[in-house]
Design a protein around this motif. Structure first.
Motif: not given
Ligand SMILES: N[C@@H](CCC(=O)N[C@@H](CS)C(=O)NCC(=O)O)C(=O)O
Length: 201
Positions: A79-106
């Protein structure tokens, strides 16, 4: 829950930091895995056809992968708030994760190219290309770090695990050089209990 894991994996660490931040860490039993792109771990493949870690077996026997799915699952479970459920904040957090994951992949692919591939078959251009992704990803992080404040969410956790992995495997890369904002932020974030408890030895 059981988590197929290795302490050096930044993707596993992301899940464990999320679990710790949500107070769920005690509910996860760690199962050591030897995930490798060539010598695949049959115990992991039995649950996850990709043979990759992290792979999570939930209490009802469902199998979840990859780290992004596991982190979303844990966030809902706790029941956490580590991923906002909706709105711009959600896409900002998920995009940040995608960027960090992409660097980790590389970074992980660079590691495989230098330590898993036989020396005669190594391709320097490949390594250079992957490290360019690391560099441009870090530059993007530097331009955002001042806005992080004291936020703890899936995006900042992913960035923390990414920087921790670079410290662990690529210390001579010198990611802090010319990146004072990311360095100052990681000084604070890396000292969180969840990060200290999961730091690879
Ligand atoms: N996108 C995956 C990446 C996971 C990953 O690459 N894990 C590595 C360990 S750090 C792995 O299992 N490698 C074995 C392989 O490539 O077959 C995730 O987010 O979980």
């Amino acid at each position: 829950m059981k988590l197929y894991y290795a302490p050096a994996s930044p993707f596993v660490r992301k899940c464990l930091v999320v679990a710790a931040e949500l107070g769920l860490r005690d509910r996860i039993e760690l199962v050591t895995a030897a995930a490798h792109p060539v010598n695949r771990d049959k115990n992991v493949v039995a649950h996850n056809p990709l043979g990759k870690i992290p792979t999570l077996i939930t209490d009802d026997g469902s199998v979840l992968y990859d780290s992004r799915v596991i982190c979303e699952y844990l966030n809902i479970l706790g029941d956490g708030n580590l991923v906002p459920r909706a709105g711009e904040a959600r896409w900002t957090v998920l995009s940040a994760q995608a960027l960090a994951d992409g660097v980790m992949d590389a970074a992980v692919l660079t590691r495989y190219e230098t330590f898993a591939r036989p020396e005669a078959f190594r391709w320097q251009d490949w390594i250079t290309g992957q490290l360019e992704k690391v560099t441009s990803g870090l530059d993007a992080l530097e331009s955002r770090a001042a806005d992080f404040g004291d936020r703890v969410n899936l995006g900042t956790i992913a960035f923390g695990c990414m920087l921790g992995y670079l410290d662990f495997r690529f210390a001579s890369f010198g990611w802090r050089d010319g990146r004072p904002k990311a360095s100052a932020w990681f000084e604070w974030f890396g000292a969180r209990d969840s990060m200290v408890a999961t730091r690879p030895a």
